[in-house]
Design an enzyme around this catalytic site. Structure first.
Site, PDB file in Angstrom:
ATOM      1  N   GLU A  38       0.876  -1.183   0.000  1.00  0.00           N
ATOM      2  CA  GLU A  38       0.000   0.000   0.000  1.00  0.00           C
ATOM      3  C   GLU A  38       0.919   1.241   0.000  1.00  0.00           C
ATOM      4  O   GLU A  38       1.979   1.228   0.644  1.00  0.00           O
ATOM      5  CB  GLU A  38      -0.807  -0.073   1.307  1.00  0.00           C
ATOM      6  CG  GLU A  38      -1.794   1.017   1.584  1.00  0.00           C
ATOM      7  CD  GLU A  38      -2.487   0.791   2.955  1.00  0.00           C
ATOM      8  OE1 GLU A  38      -1.985  -0.014   3.787  1.00  0.00           O
ATOM      9  OE2 GLU A  38      -3.530   1.415   3.189  1.00  0.00           O
ATOM     10  N   LYS A 109      -9.774   1.638  -1.608  1.00  0.00           N
ATOM     11  CA  LYS A 109      -9.899   0.926  -0.319  1.00  0.00           C
ATOM     12  C   LYS A 109     -11.249   1.191   0.340  1.00  0.00           C
ATOM     13  O   LYS A 109     -11.627   2.352   0.562  1.00  0.00           O
ATOM     14  CB  LYS A 109      -8.761   1.375   0.598  1.00  0.00           C
ATOM     15  CG  LYS A 109      -8.659   0.644   1.926  1.00  0.00           C
ATOM     16  CD  LYS A 109      -7.435   1.165   2.693  1.00  0.00           C
ATOM     17  CE  LYS A 109      -7.133   0.382   3.957  1.00  0.00           C
ATOM     18  NZ  LYS A 109      -5.898   0.877   4.615  1.00  0.00           N
ATOM     19  N   CYS A 142      -4.934  -3.646   2.607  1.00  0.00           N
ATOM     20  CA  CYS A 142      -4.601  -3.682   4.035  1.00  0.00           C
ATOM     21  C   CYS A 142      -5.791  -3.983   4.943  1.00  0.00           C
ATOM     22  O   CYS A 142      -6.307  -5.087   4.944  1.00  0.00           O
ATOM     23  CB  CYS A 142      -3.872  -2.408   4.430  1.00  0.00           C
ATOM     24  SG  CYS A 142      -2.856  -2.681   5.909  1.00  0.00           S
ATOM     25  N   VAL A 169       0.265  -2.461  10.670  1.00  0.00           N
ATOM     26  CA  VAL A 169       0.903  -2.089  11.936  1.00  0.00           C
ATOM     27  C   VAL A 169       0.400  -2.959  13.091  1.00  0.00           C
ATOM     28  O   VAL A 169       1.111  -3.148  14.076  1.00  0.00           O
ATOM     29  CB  VAL A 169       0.701  -0.595  12.270  1.00  0.00           C
ATOM     30  CG1 VAL A 169       1.485   0.283  11.302  1.00  0.00           C
ATOM     31  CG2 VAL A 169      -0.753  -0.184  12.258  1.00  0.00           C
TER      32      VAL A 169
HETATM   33  C1  ACM Z   1      -3.803  -0.319   7.206  1.00  0.00           C
HETATM   34  O1  ACM Z   1      -4.918  -0.469   6.694  1.00  0.00           O
HETATM   35  N1  ACM Z   1      -2.849   0.358   6.585  1.00  0.00           N
HETATM   36  C2  ACM Z   1      -3.490  -0.925   8.496  1.00  0.00           C
END
Ligand code: ACM
Length: 263
Positions: A38, A109, A142, A169
């Site tokens: 990402e 996203k 992510c 993370v």
């Molecule tokens: C994330 O969605 N970058 C943890």
């Protein structure tokens, strides 16, 4: 099909340097599909909307998408990579899909994480799957993994391989993806990044590495370390992901009880 990820530490704001790093890593490699993290060319931790505006690009006309399209054409490979997208006065956390023919499509996203909500609009593309000569490729980004509906939607749309650019993370995803793959009988390629960004004092984010490629049977085919730069390639057979039967009586998609489920 030779599937790959490239895990590395992007330098914040240094787009050209990060893109050059990817090109030099991928150039000599024997692969057909590669997933990049990402925000692979910009870094992750934006601290103002001006910074977002400065580093975001239109898709497909921005330089990053063009560089990826050129690399795809030159090597005859497919690439999935995350970048901040600018459209009008809105910004999205997006991923592009490029192939031997150039730009193929993009995804925004759906589930924004943490301070992404300060700057980005929630994705409005819905999940997408592309039927290509190397397999049916879907994308989630992510934190989308945290919602089982993401991988399930992609599986219901026919995805055989989920390309998953990430900047993880929290510690959970690498051990959760085998379950996502098992319950949907799909492959997943999670391409995470490494390193720490602390662009405001006291707000350090450390990215957990552990990029991986997982099979429809929940096997971790390859997994990178927490802090290593790694280009990992594994041979997969996407067609096996179209078989959703566990035994002569159970098919994981046909056995769903939509008449019972909530939501
Ligand atoms: C994330 O969605 N970058 C943890």
């Amino acid at each position: 099909m030779k599937a790959a990820f490239y895990q590395f530490t992007p330098s914040f704001g240094r787009k050209e340097e990060n893109i050059a790093k990817v090109i030099s890593a991928v150039k000599g490699a024997d692969l057909e599909l590669i997933v990049l993290p990402e925000f692979f060319a910009t870094g992750y931790q934006f601290t103002s909307i001006d910074e977002v505006a400065d580093l975001s690009e239109p898709i497909p006309d921005g330089n990053t998408t063009k560089a990826l399209s050129d690399l795809s054409k030159e090597k005859g490979i497919y690439i999935v990579a995350g970048l901040p997208e600018k459209e009008g006065d809105k910004f999205y956390n997006s991923a592009v899909f490029t192939g031997p023919e150039g730009f193929i499509g993009s995804y925004r996203k759906t589930h924004l994480f943490f301070e992404e909500k300060l700057y980005f609009s929630p994705g409005d593309t819905g999940f997408r799957v592309w039927d290509t000569p190397i397999g049916k490729i879907g994308i989630m980004i992510c934190f989308d993994w945290f919602f089982p509906e993401s991988a399930r939607s992609l599986a219901l749309m026919g995805a055989e391989v989920i390309a998953h650019p990430a900047n993880l993370v929290l510690p959970f995803c690498p051990d959760a993806m085998p379950v996502r793959c098992l319950e949907n009988r799909v492959y997943a390629i999670t391409a995470n990044r490494t390193g720490t960004e602390e662009r405001e004092e006291g707000k350090a984010l450390t990215f957990i590495g552990k990029s991986e490629i997982v099979s429809p049977k929940a096997e971790i085919l390859v997994r990178a370390g927490e802090d290593e730069e790694a280009l990992m390639i594994v041979d997969i057979d996407p067609k096996t992901a179209s078989d959703k039967s566990l035994n002569p009586f159970n098919d994981i998609l046909k056995d769903r009880r939509e008449d019972i489920y909530e939501g």
